[in-house]
Write an enzyme that holds these catalytic residues in place. Structure first.
Site, PDB file in Angstrom:
ATOM      1  NE  ARG A   1     -19.650  -2.080  -1.555  1.00 34.93           N
ATOM      2  CZ  ARG A   1     -20.787  -1.414  -1.555  1.00 34.93           C
ATOM      3  NH1 ARG A   1     -20.856  -0.213  -2.107  1.00 34.93           N
ATOM      4  NH2 ARG A   1     -21.872  -1.926  -1.011  1.00 34.93           N
TER       5      ARG A   1
ATOM      6  CG  ASP B   1     -17.232   3.793 -13.990  1.00 30.02           C
ATOM      7  OD1 ASP B   1     -17.194   3.162 -12.923  1.00 30.02           O
ATOM      8  OD2 ASP B   1     -18.033   4.703 -14.220  1.00 30.02           O
ATOM      9  CE  LYS B   2     -21.877  -1.480 -11.350  1.00 33.00           C
ATOM     10  NZ  LYS B   2     -23.200  -0.860 -11.537  1.00 33.00           N
TER      11      LYS B   2
END
Length: 1103
Positions: free
Chosen positions: A815, A445-446
């Site tokens: 997204r 994940d970021k």
């Protein structure tokens, strides 16, 4: 031609309209032939997973089809019987009456939490079944049972039943202890006392006895026991905050609103004097949505809509005041239980490899038994001898392998948790530590994982001018000027400025409008340390100077924006259900009435608020959101798109802020339509959205904000370390493409010499085909792709896309939804067959974490949901390097060495048994019986062999300095069949050397063959352990000496197996020494030659 084909298809008995549309589009496509995809299903477009399964599909024969059909019929029958027995009730909407049962009382599930896996009746059968469904344990069960047959009995019963019983006993005790802990946790939760409001007063009831329609008090910091509608609160503003970190993983407090008609009652007991009911939708998993109505039918019927802000879901915690709720869902129908996913048990690649090797050993046992029978001759009851040979050679498959590996996994887990370099690391799944050493793909994940999730306001763009951190003083001066003019009435900042100072006044006006919009358009509530103390307006104006204020909101972005407005002079002082107060730079309080709030959702990607300024009476509609949706809402401009791209390239998260002034008539018309839509029970969400969208037209663009999410500490060196270790990294984020690309660059996910290929936004098959052809021509490029484009590619070209993507040095998917993240993990595992590791910190990462071979959760600002669901929990991303490169590598190499040695220990004694039987006329008599067989795998060799779990080839510093060592593990050479057969040959050589050496040197003393060969066997095993060890630990030396002393002592204790006079003679010891040296010295020589002429990577570094 197309018309003829369509007529033919429509006339077919198997006409499928969806397939017809797909074929019709294809034959009518005007694109060139090379652009037309070749991947077609027989009946039209292929399904999403056809390309995955095509490789392994072969034409089935009649027998295969018959077996498949039979299996499917049996499976369907079992499912049908199960459904008939369980009789699962279809969930329906319900009407819950206030404080009493309704006229048509239904039976709802009890409000009991039960996480136990067993009960008193099912415990033993299920535990035994789960153990013996594995090949290894079931095989030894059959072997042990065969000893009850006199003609098949080889030795004493305890030599077979003692090891098997020990393994089963340990397993049963572990399962019983785990289930007892679950029972105690469940009992503690179910017995927690809650106050229940009844007509006779307040009574205490345990959580397990709470029923639908009960009125339950939930006090501050108390867990909500069931899904409830929020009826009343002790807070005067009719609202309270709840913490939802145990439900959705988010640590930010959520605002909940009491039902207005109930909150308006003088006291709680008055609720029994009204006739009212709640209509609630059927139970479902959606924790962020709810549709219901509250209807009061005494006197004039009044109806209020109920939404998510009126609910208190089970497992949330009330953070302010005391809430009174009406129970609508209990037990398994509550949101928390319905969203509880029971993750599948993860099996490591090492266990799969050992399982395959165990099967090979079993086949070897059968082959050896058949060979012995063939040499003996098929005379007499040969089948009985065959089974006796199988039993004699059963030690080829070591039962102790499973015990040693399980104990080793526990040791690895303890070493990880006690490592000072990665403090507070928690191992939640102790069965897969070796998987950390086989990871080929890391999916991260970021936000909150690579970044800190600490938002800092960086930039404000007004179209003609931009303000950064270095120009905030100028912004404060503009605001001071604007509010001073408003206060003294000399000018209106919003009015057209005088010609002589047009530029300066225009900037002042824009700053004033932008900051005021940011200070008002949010869902932030200030919380003070002395919140319970009543204060006057004067004191409230100076609160921030005396008391620390904490802003609570559902998004850290909003907190950053409101904190910034405070720093430039416009502070949010107070907020309740209906009003909001701002403090100007001069200390004046401005009161706003909150008319409507439109919260942010992942679908709308924006939030809005309608307020009335009490001083002027003007009604203002503010909205902020993502540039992708706000671009079509605000008035035409020529700078928004360009500046959004510029900020995204700087790594900033952007929000577009707009404004619209409403007249009284406009707002009245909107309010009427909005309230009507909120009362609808069918398609409420779409109707409400349509009404709101009627306002979202031609809004004035005020500003563009940029907020920075800082990188976590040492993210860059950690990613570079993992990349050098041969691990490919995929970043999966819900953020926009530009921001994700910027973070990929700043975090060095993209190498200095690598280019970025941005996959174009595609919508159909032809575009996907063209873009894939263009991407195929790029080499060594980092791929950046949108989630929507990824869906299109996977729909038509799954195999082709994955073939190209896995060759990229890194991939960024932006997204990306939570379900997409999990799907990507499955795709990588399916297409590559490699091991994957997923890391995240939020509730939206749980599905990805559970889908990966190894799930790592970070305890972050989004809560502990990901950490609790993961196999390993860490506190910082940089700890992942040490977890994989050091502990993962050590765990895998140690377990590989341990398993090889345990199998070697069984093979060598089986080789000796085979030679003994062949020499003595193929007799099926055990060479070693009784205590010797048990002692061989326990007291004499167990401790030195097991302490191989402490061995290491290089220290942690060297492993981190040379991550390339990790690449060797990805090839799987440690447990390859090549290494397996090398150990088989070693075992055969040593077993033959010991047995034939004993027969040769003691040709005239066959009566002492047991003492001779067994002593040489034990010493050989201890020397082989010493040969295998790469780095000595003091415990290893102690274990070697202790095991040798125990065996020497047993020579004088067990008189029935050893002749004390014989073993004390000098010839016995020097000849045993010669046999042992003959079996070990050649291996030591080979090890020396290999180290000299073909040294492994670690030995080069150690030198």
């Amino acid at each position: 031609m197309a018309d003829e084909l369509s007529v033919h298809i429509r006339g077919s008995d198997h006409f499928n309209p969806i397939q017809y549309q797909g074929i019709n589009r294809l034959i009518s496509d005007d694109s060139p032939q090379d652009e037309v995809p070749l991947m077609m299903h027989e009946d039209g477009f292929e399904s999403e997973n056809d390309s995955l399964t095509r490789k392994g599909v072969k034409k089935q024969g009649c027998l295969s089809r018959l077996l498949c059909c039979s299996w499917e019929c049996c499976f369907c029958c079992c499912i049908s019987i199960k459904n008939c027995l369980t009789r699962s009730k279809e969930l329906q909407p319900r009407t819950v009456w206030l404080g009493h049962k309704g006229p048509h009382e239904e039976k709802y599930p009890p409000n009991k939490i039960r996480n136990q896996k067993y009960n008193i009746i099912t415990f033993l059968p299920l535990v035994l079944f789960n153990q013996f469904k594995y090949f290894l344990n079931f095989y030894f069960l059959l072997v042990a049972l065969s000893q009850f047959v006199p003609s098949l009995r080889i030795g004493y019963l305890y030599t077979y039943w003692a090891p098997l019983g020990f393994v089963i006993f340990v397993t049963v005790c572990r399962e019983a202890l785990d289930d007892l802990r679950r029972f105690r946790r469940d009992k503690e939760v179910n017995s927690q006392k809650y106050k229940k409001l009844t007509r006779k007063g307040i009574v205490e009831v345990p959580s397990s006895e709470i029923q639908v329609s009960d009125l339950i008090y939930v006090e501050k910091n108390q867990r909500v026991p069931a899904d409830m509608i929020f009826m009343r609160t002790t807070e005067k503003n009719g609202s309270c905050f709840i913490r939802t970190d145990q439900l959705d993983g988010e640590t930010d407090w959520k605002l909940r609103l009491a039902v207005s008609q109930c909150q308006a009652l003088p006291k709680d007991e008055d609720m029994f004097d009204i006739e009212a009911h709640v209509f609630a939708e059927k139970p479902q998993k959606a924790i962020h949505n709810f549709v219901g109505t509250f209807t009061r039918s005494d006197g004039m019927t009044q109806q209020d809509p109920l939404a998510i802000e009126n609910t208190l879901w089970a497992n949330t915690v009330v953070a302010s005041g005391t809430a009174l709720g009406l129970v609508v869902y209990t037990g398994r129908e509550s949101r928390a239980v319905m969203n509880t996913s029971y993750p599948h048990s993860k099996i490591g690649l090492l266990d799969e490899e050992l399982n395959n090797q165990t099967k090979v050993l079993f086949i070897g046992t059968l082959v050896l038994s058949i060979v012995m029978i063939a040499l003996k001759g098929f005379d007499g009851p040969w089948y009985r001898y065959f089974f006796r040979y199988v039993l004699l050679f059963s030690s080829i498959i070591p039962l102790s392998l499973r015990v040693n590996l399980d104990m080793g996994k526990i040791v690895y887990s303890l070493l990880i948790q006690r490592d000072k370099d990665i403090p507070d690391t928690v191992v939640r799944t102790t069965t897969i530590p070796e998987e950390l050493g086989r990871v080929s793909y890391l999916l991260s994940d970021k936000t909150g994982t690579l970044t800190e999730n600490t938002m800092i306001f960086k930039k404000l763009h007004l179209g003609t001018v931009a303000f950064g951190q270095e120009s905030m003083d100028e912004m404060s001066a503009h605001l001071l000027t604007a509010f001073s003019q408003t206060k003294h009435g000399t000018s209106t900042p919003g009015a057209t400025p005088a010609r002589k100072s047009t530029t300066r006044r225009t900037v002042v006006t824009r700053c004033y409008e932008a900051v005021k919009a940011i200070a008002l358009c949010h869902n932030v509530t200030p919380v003070y340390e002395d919140d319970d103390v009543e204060m006057s307006e004067t004191v409230e104006a100076d609160r921030d100077q005396n008391v620390n204020v904490v802003y609570q909101a559902s998004s850290p972005d909003e907190v950053a924006l409101v904190s910034w407005t405070e720093s430039v002079g416009v502070a949010l002082v107070k907020r309740d259900l209906t009003t909001m107060q701002l403090r100007t730079p001069q200390g004046e309080l401005i009161l706003y009435t909150i008319l409507q709030i439109f919260p942010f959702t992942s679908e709308s990607k924006r939030m809005g608020i309608i307020v009335r300024e009490e001083k002027t009476g003007s009604i203002l509609f503010y909205m902020k959101g993502a540039d992708t949706v706000m671009g079509s809402i605000v008035q035409y401009n020529d700078w928004l798109e360009e500046e959004c791209g510029n900020m995204a390239r700087e790594g900033l998260r952007t929000l577009v802020v707009g404004k619209k002034k409403l007249t009284e008539d406009q707002y009245s018309d909107f309010e009427s339509r909005y309230n009507h839509a909120k009362l609808s029970m069918i398609d409420r969400a779409s109707k409400v959205a349509a009404v709101i969208e009627s306002l979202e037209r031609d809004m004035e663009l005020l500003c563009l904000t940029g907020v920075e999410d800082k990188l976590q500490q040492d993210v860059r060196p950690t990613l570079e370390l993992l990349r050098n270790a041969g691990i490919k990294i995929w970043m999966l984020t819900g953020d926009k493409l530009e921001t994700a690309t910027c973070i990929a660059k700043s975090s060095r996910l993209v190498g200095r010499t690598q280019d970025i290929y941005t996959f174009k936004n595609i919508a159909n098959r032809s575009e996907a085909h063209l873009e894939l052809n263009a991407f195929r021509k790029k080499s060594d490029n980092v791929l950046v792709i949108l989630g929507d484009s990824l869906d299109v590619c996977l729909r038509y070209y799954e195999h082709e896309f994955m073939e190209l993507a896995v060759q990229c040095p890194a991939v960024v998917v932006c997204r990306c939804s939570p379900t997409q993240k999990a799907s990507i993990v499955h795709l990588i595992r399916t297409h590559t067959g490699k091991r994957t590791c997923a890391i995240g910190d939020g509730g939206n990462d749980v599905s990805m974490i559970q889908a990966a071979n190894v799930g790592v959760g970070i305890v972050g600002k989004e809560g502990k949901h990901a950490s609790l669901a993961a196999d390993f929990s860490i506190t910082q991303f940089k700890h992942l390097g040490s977890l994989l490169i050091v502990h993962g590598r050590n765990s895998y190499k140690r377990s590989a060495a341990l398993s090889q040695f345990v199998m070697h220990r069984g093979l060598i004694i089986s080789t000796m048994q085979a030679i003994f039987s062949s020499v003595f006329y193929f007799s099926s008599v055990a060479l070693y019986q009784g205590i010797l067989t048990v002692g061989y795998v326990t007291a004499y060799t167990m401790l030195p062999v097991f302490l191989l779990v402490l061995d290491q080839d290089v220290n942690a510093e060297t492993a981190m300095l040379y991550p390339e060592l990790y690449k060797d593990l990805l090839k799987g050479r440690e447990l390859s069949f090549k290494m397996f057969f090398i150990w088989v040959l070693i075992s055969i050589f040593q077993g033959g050397a010991i047995m034939y050496g004993a027969l040769w040197l003691f040709s005239g003393e066959f009566i002492h063959i047991v003492a001779i060969s067994f002593t040489a066997l034990i010493i050989t095993e201890l020397l082989m352990v010493a040969l295998t060890i790469r780095t000595w630990h003091w415990l290893m030396a102690v274990a070697e000496l202790l095991s040798l002393c125990v065996y020497v002592a047993s020579l004088f204790i067990f008189d029935e197996y050893f002749d004390r006079e014989f073993i004390t003679t000098w010839p016995f010891w020097w000849k045993v020494t010669v046999i042992t040296l003959f079996s070990c010295v050649p291996l030591y020589i080979l090890k020396y030659l290999r180290k000299k002429f073909s040294p492994p990577s670690y030995s080069k570094l150690s030198e």
